[in-house]
Structure formats: structure tokens, C-alpha cells
Design an enzyme around this catalytic site. Structure first.
Site, PDB file in Angstrom:
ATOM      1  N   ASP A  14       0.878  -1.167   0.000  1.00  0.00           N
ATOM      2  CA  ASP A  14       0.000   0.000   0.000  1.00  0.00           C
ATOM      3  C   ASP A  14       0.915   1.216   0.000  1.00  0.00           C
ATOM      4  OD1 ASP A  14      -1.562   2.167   0.682  1.00  0.00           O
ATOM      5  OD2 ASP A  14      -2.573   1.190   2.366  1.00  0.00           O
ATOM      6  N   TYR A 231       1.856   0.039  14.941  1.00  0.00           N
ATOM      7  CA  TYR A 231       0.923  -0.006  13.826  1.00  0.00           C
ATOM      8  C   TYR A 231       1.447   0.753  12.614  1.00  0.00           C
ATOM      9  CZ  TYR A 231      -3.005   0.561  10.818  1.00  0.00           C
ATOM     10  OH  TYR A 231      -3.809   0.560   9.711  1.00  0.00           O
ATOM     11  N   LYS A 234      -2.377  -2.473   7.710  1.00  0.00           N
ATOM     12  CA  LYS A 234      -2.694  -3.900   7.750  1.00  0.00           C
ATOM     13  C   LYS A 234      -1.880  -4.633   6.693  1.00  0.00           C
ATOM     14  CE  LYS A 234      -5.146  -6.606  10.193  1.00  0.00           C
ATOM     15  NZ  LYS A 234      -4.648  -6.767  11.565  1.00  0.00           N
TER      16      LYS A 234
HETATM   17  C1  F6R Z   1      -7.336  -0.738   8.032  1.00  0.00           C
HETATM   18  C2  F6R Z   1      -7.138   0.586   7.444  1.00  0.00           C
HETATM   19  C3  F6R Z   1      -8.104   1.650   7.780  1.00  0.00           C
HETATM   20  C4  F6R Z   1      -7.495   2.697   8.723  1.00  0.00           C
HETATM   21  C5  F6R Z   1      -8.530   3.740   9.134  1.00  0.00           C
HETATM   22  C6  F6R Z   1      -7.963   4.844  10.029  1.00  0.00           C
HETATM   23  O1  F6R Z   1      -6.345  -1.625   7.648  1.00  0.00           O
HETATM   24  O2  F6R Z   1      -6.195   0.825   6.731  1.00  0.00           O
HETATM   25  O3  F6R Z   1      -9.270   1.099   8.320  1.00  0.00           O
HETATM   26  O4  F6R Z   1      -6.958   2.075   9.843  1.00  0.00           O
HETATM   27  O5  F6R Z   1      -9.075   4.373   7.995  1.00  0.00           O
HETATM   28  O6  F6R Z   1      -6.872   5.408   9.408  1.00  0.00           O
HETATM   29  P1  F6R Z   1      -6.032   6.601  10.041  1.00  0.00           P
HETATM   30  O7  F6R Z   1      -5.572   6.151  11.399  1.00  0.00           O
HETATM   31  O8  F6R Z   1      -4.913   6.825   9.098  1.00  0.00           O
HETATM   32  O9  F6R Z   1      -6.966   7.778  10.137  1.00  0.00           O
HETATM   33 MG    MG Z   2      -3.931   2.390   3.088  1.00  0.00          MG
HETATM   34 MG    MG Z   3      -4.834  -2.303   2.141  1.00  0.00          MG
END
Ligand code: F6R
Ligand code: MG
Ligand code: MG
Length: 379
Positions: A14, A231, A234
């Protein structure tokens, strides 16, 4: 590396999302195609495809350099860097998020991207399926892989194809200890299941045909959270499966996905949700950043050339799985911040718990009554 053998390398990362984490724009795919196209002209790659699943950019490449070939891994790394530049200019969300290192040092594994590679001698006809998932983690493959290669209720060939009757060898990785064990199916089926049911820790690393040791399936097993210690996004895994003529048939390889089983991932990598099989076009997780998606790209490989992809879940036979996944998604969402929708604390990718604990520590008072567990032995 060995002459005559083909290597199929699937490498993904990603490097920027559009919009949020739901997809990625054509510009990233075009940049990747340009870079991989030049490598094909130079003769490093025989063929390649650039695909996307949600916010993940996927390179499917064939060559003759063997698995873990430095030149191929470097090509993927440099291509992700070039795509990150484009992502930064477009201010895409999380530009470069999966590239955890500054410098390439011989192998892309451990640097953030997911990798599934296998080397084999091409058969008279070589059908393969490349699965790509978004908003979930590599343990999501354990259940479908077991069904494909271990469950005669899924794969009729295990009972009625003499080439499969000896079963398969399952290589299982313990990602906490970084140790692996090979177990035979069906003779050690219960032991296999005892491990791989713990999807957050034990992952199938490879499957080989018992009769002749031919490789049948390889998933990516990278867990970004373990790589980075914090973190960073994913892991969104990929999986390569060879089909037919002594392997599960294409229909047996796809069949497990008619059951939208619960996987870890979804919003903030911290929830259980159903894995929904979709067409390429529908792999755009946008409800609560999900539910988690899986696509299946079918190829015939001819002298390393990729004939395809065929969009294998673009079939009304998977409509019911999609409908069920939506029903399950509704049901799970109604739990809000409660388990088992929300993951157990230790498996969550985001948590404010340590901060809350610290802030409120002084307000906890000792209970006067002895703990009901005071005399319980810890197991
Ligand atoms: C799960 C994923 C999304 C983000 C969510 C919050 O793998 O990529 O669900 O975790 O959109 O993202 P942030 O913390 O960047 O606002
Ligand atoms: Mg992403
Ligand atoms: Mg992804």
C-alpha cells in the site's frame, strides 16, 4: 534458480490510498506498468500484470531468476518508490505507508511489502489463481487453504483423484517464534487444525503434494505490525494456488470463498468481519473501511507468459456469499466497540488502552473482598 523453471512472484504494498484507504488511482498503476514494462524489455521479467485490491498495489510477475531473486525484489522496491513519488504529489492518503525502510538491502521481505513466490516446472497446461485481499491479515488464508487441500467435503479430488489421494504436506509458521513445522494431511490433520485455528499466530506458509513434493500453494505471511513493532497498516495478504491435474480443480480452489468466514482486519485493523469475495471492480472497501475483500485473478501460464487475468469471482454463483457477507457485516457492526466484533486487546492495531490506564491508574482502589481467583492455579 534453475533452468527451465518458471518463477511466479506476487509482491504488493500500500503506497497511497484514494479516497482514504478504499482504493488507489490509475496513475499509480500506470507508473508501475511503465517501470515493470522496462524490466520486461531488458529481459528481467518474462511477463507481468499490475493490479489493485482496495488500497493495495499488486505486481504479478514471471521470470526465471528463482524465488527471493535480488534483481526482481529490487525492481519491485524501486517501482513502489516511484509510485510513492506519484502518490506524494497527489497527496494520496498514507503515501508510502508500507515502505518501512530507507534502503534496499537484497531482499524485500521484512521491508514492508507482502511477498508470495513459487518456482516450478510448467506443466502441459498451468492454471493458477492469484488471490489478493484487502483489510485483513495473512491468517485469513488458513481456513480456505485447509478446505482446498485438506477437506474432502470441499475438494472431491482428495477422494476420487488418484493423484491427490496421498494428500498434502502443510508447512505451518509460528510468527511469534519465527519457527516452522511440516505436517502431513490427512494423517496429522488434527494437529494441523490445532495450530492453524489460531489465525493470529500460526499461518500456513506453503503446501506441497505428498506424492512428489510438487508445490501447490504459497501465501504471503508478512505481518506488518510484527515487522515494525507498532501499527503501520494492515498486511492485506496475497496467495498463489496451482490448480487441476493432481491439484484441486479451479472450482475446488474457489469453493471455500462461497463461505464468507470471519477474519481479522476491517476498520483500523482491529475488528472481525466477513471476507467478501468480489469482482475486481467491487474490491473497494468503503463501509466502515470494509468489509474485508478478496479477489481472484485466474491465469494460464504459457512459457512464463501470463494469459489473463480472468476475474474469477465475477460470477453470480458468488452473489449469495456477498449477500451473506452483508448480513454478517450488519450483525457484527451492531456490536460497536464490543468483542467479538472488536478484536481482543492484544490483537488490535490501534488502542488507547495504555493511555487510559495510565491516566486512571491512581483512581483504582483495592477491593475489600478477596479475589474469587485468589486460589486458582494459573495455567
Ligand atoms: C485498516 C485501514 C483503515 C485505517 C482507518 C484509520 O487496515 O487501513 O481502516 O486504519 O481508515 O486510518 P487513520 O488512522 O490513518 O486515520
Ligand atoms: Mg492504506
Ligand atoms: Mg490495504
Amino acid at each position: 534458480m534453475s533452468d527451465g523453471k518458471i518463477t511466479l512472484s506476487v509482491i504488493k504494498a500500500d503506497v497511497g490510498g484514494y479516497v482514504g484507504h478504499s482504493s488507489l488511482p490509475d496513475e499509480l498503476m500506470e507508473t508501475a506498468r511503465e517501470h515493470l514494462g522496462q524490466a520486461a524489455k531488458r529481459g528481467l521479467l518474462i511477463d507481468f500484470r499490475v493490479m489493485r485490491c482496495g488500497d493495495d498495489l499488486e505486481f504479478i510477475m514471471t521470470h526465471r531468476k528463482g524465488t527471493e531473486a535480488e534483481a526482481v525484489h529490487k525492481l519491485a522496491w524501486d517501482t513502489f518508490l516511484a509510485c510513492t513519488d506519484v502518490a506524494k504529489k497527489m497527496k494520496l492518503y498514507g503515501a508510502g505507508q508500507d515502505l518501512l525502510s530507507d534502503a534496499f538491502s537484497g531482499n524485500i521481505k521484512g521491508m514492508g511489502p507482502g511477498v508470495a513466490e513459487m518456482e516450478f516446472t510448467e506443466r502441459k497446461s498451468e492454471p493458477v489463481i492469484v488471490f489478493m485481499a484487502d483489510k485483513t491479515s495473512p491468517g485469513a488464508w488458513n481456513l480456505p487453504l485447509f478446505k482446498m487441500f485438506g477437506d474432502p467435503f470441499n475438494t472431491a479430488g482428495l477422494v476420487i483423484d488418484p493423484n491427490m489421494c496421498d494428500g498434502f504436506q502443510f508447512e505451518v509458521l509460528d510468527i511469534h517464534e519465527n519457527k516452522k513445522i511440516t505436517l502431513a494431511c490427512p494423517s496429522e490433520m488434527y494437529e494441523i487444525l490445532a495450530f492453524i485455528g489460531t489465525t493470529g499466530r500460526y499461518m500456513i506458509k506453503a503446501i506441497y503434494r505428498t506424492k512428489d513434493g510438487e508445490i501447490g500453494a504459497v501465501p504471503s505471511t508478512q505481518k506488518l505490525s510484527l515487522i515494525a513493532g507498532a501499527y503501520v497498516g494492515k498486511d492485506d495478504p496475497v496467495l498463489v494456488v496451482r490448480c487441476q491435474s493432481g491439484f484441486p480443480a479451479v472450482g475446488e480452489v474457489l469453493e471455500p470463498f462461497a463461505f464468507p468466514h470471519l477474519v481479522e482486519g476491517w476498520m483500523r485493523g482491529s475488528h472481525h468481519g466477513p471476507l467478501m469475495p468480489t469482482s475486481f471492480a467491487q474490491a473497494t472497501p468503503s463501509r466502515f473501511d470494509g468489509p474485508p475483500r478478496v479477489i481472484a485473478a485466474g491465469f494460464q501460464i504459457a512459457e512464463g507468459r501470463l494469459i489473463g487475468p480472468r476475474d474469477m469471482f465475477d460470477d453470480l454463483a458468488f452473489d449469495e456469499a456477498r449477500r451473506q457477507a452483508n448480513v454478517i457485516a450488519d450483525y457484527m457492526r451492531r456490536h460497536g466497540p464490543f468483542q467479538p466484533h472488536r478484536l481482543p486487546m492484544e490483537d488490535m492495531e490501534y488502542t488507547t488502552m495504555p493511555k487510559i490506564m495510565k491516566r486512571l491508574e491512581a483512581r483504582f482502589v483495592q477491593e475489600a473482598e478477596p479475589s474469587p481467583f485468589a486460589h486458582t492455579e494459573k495455567v
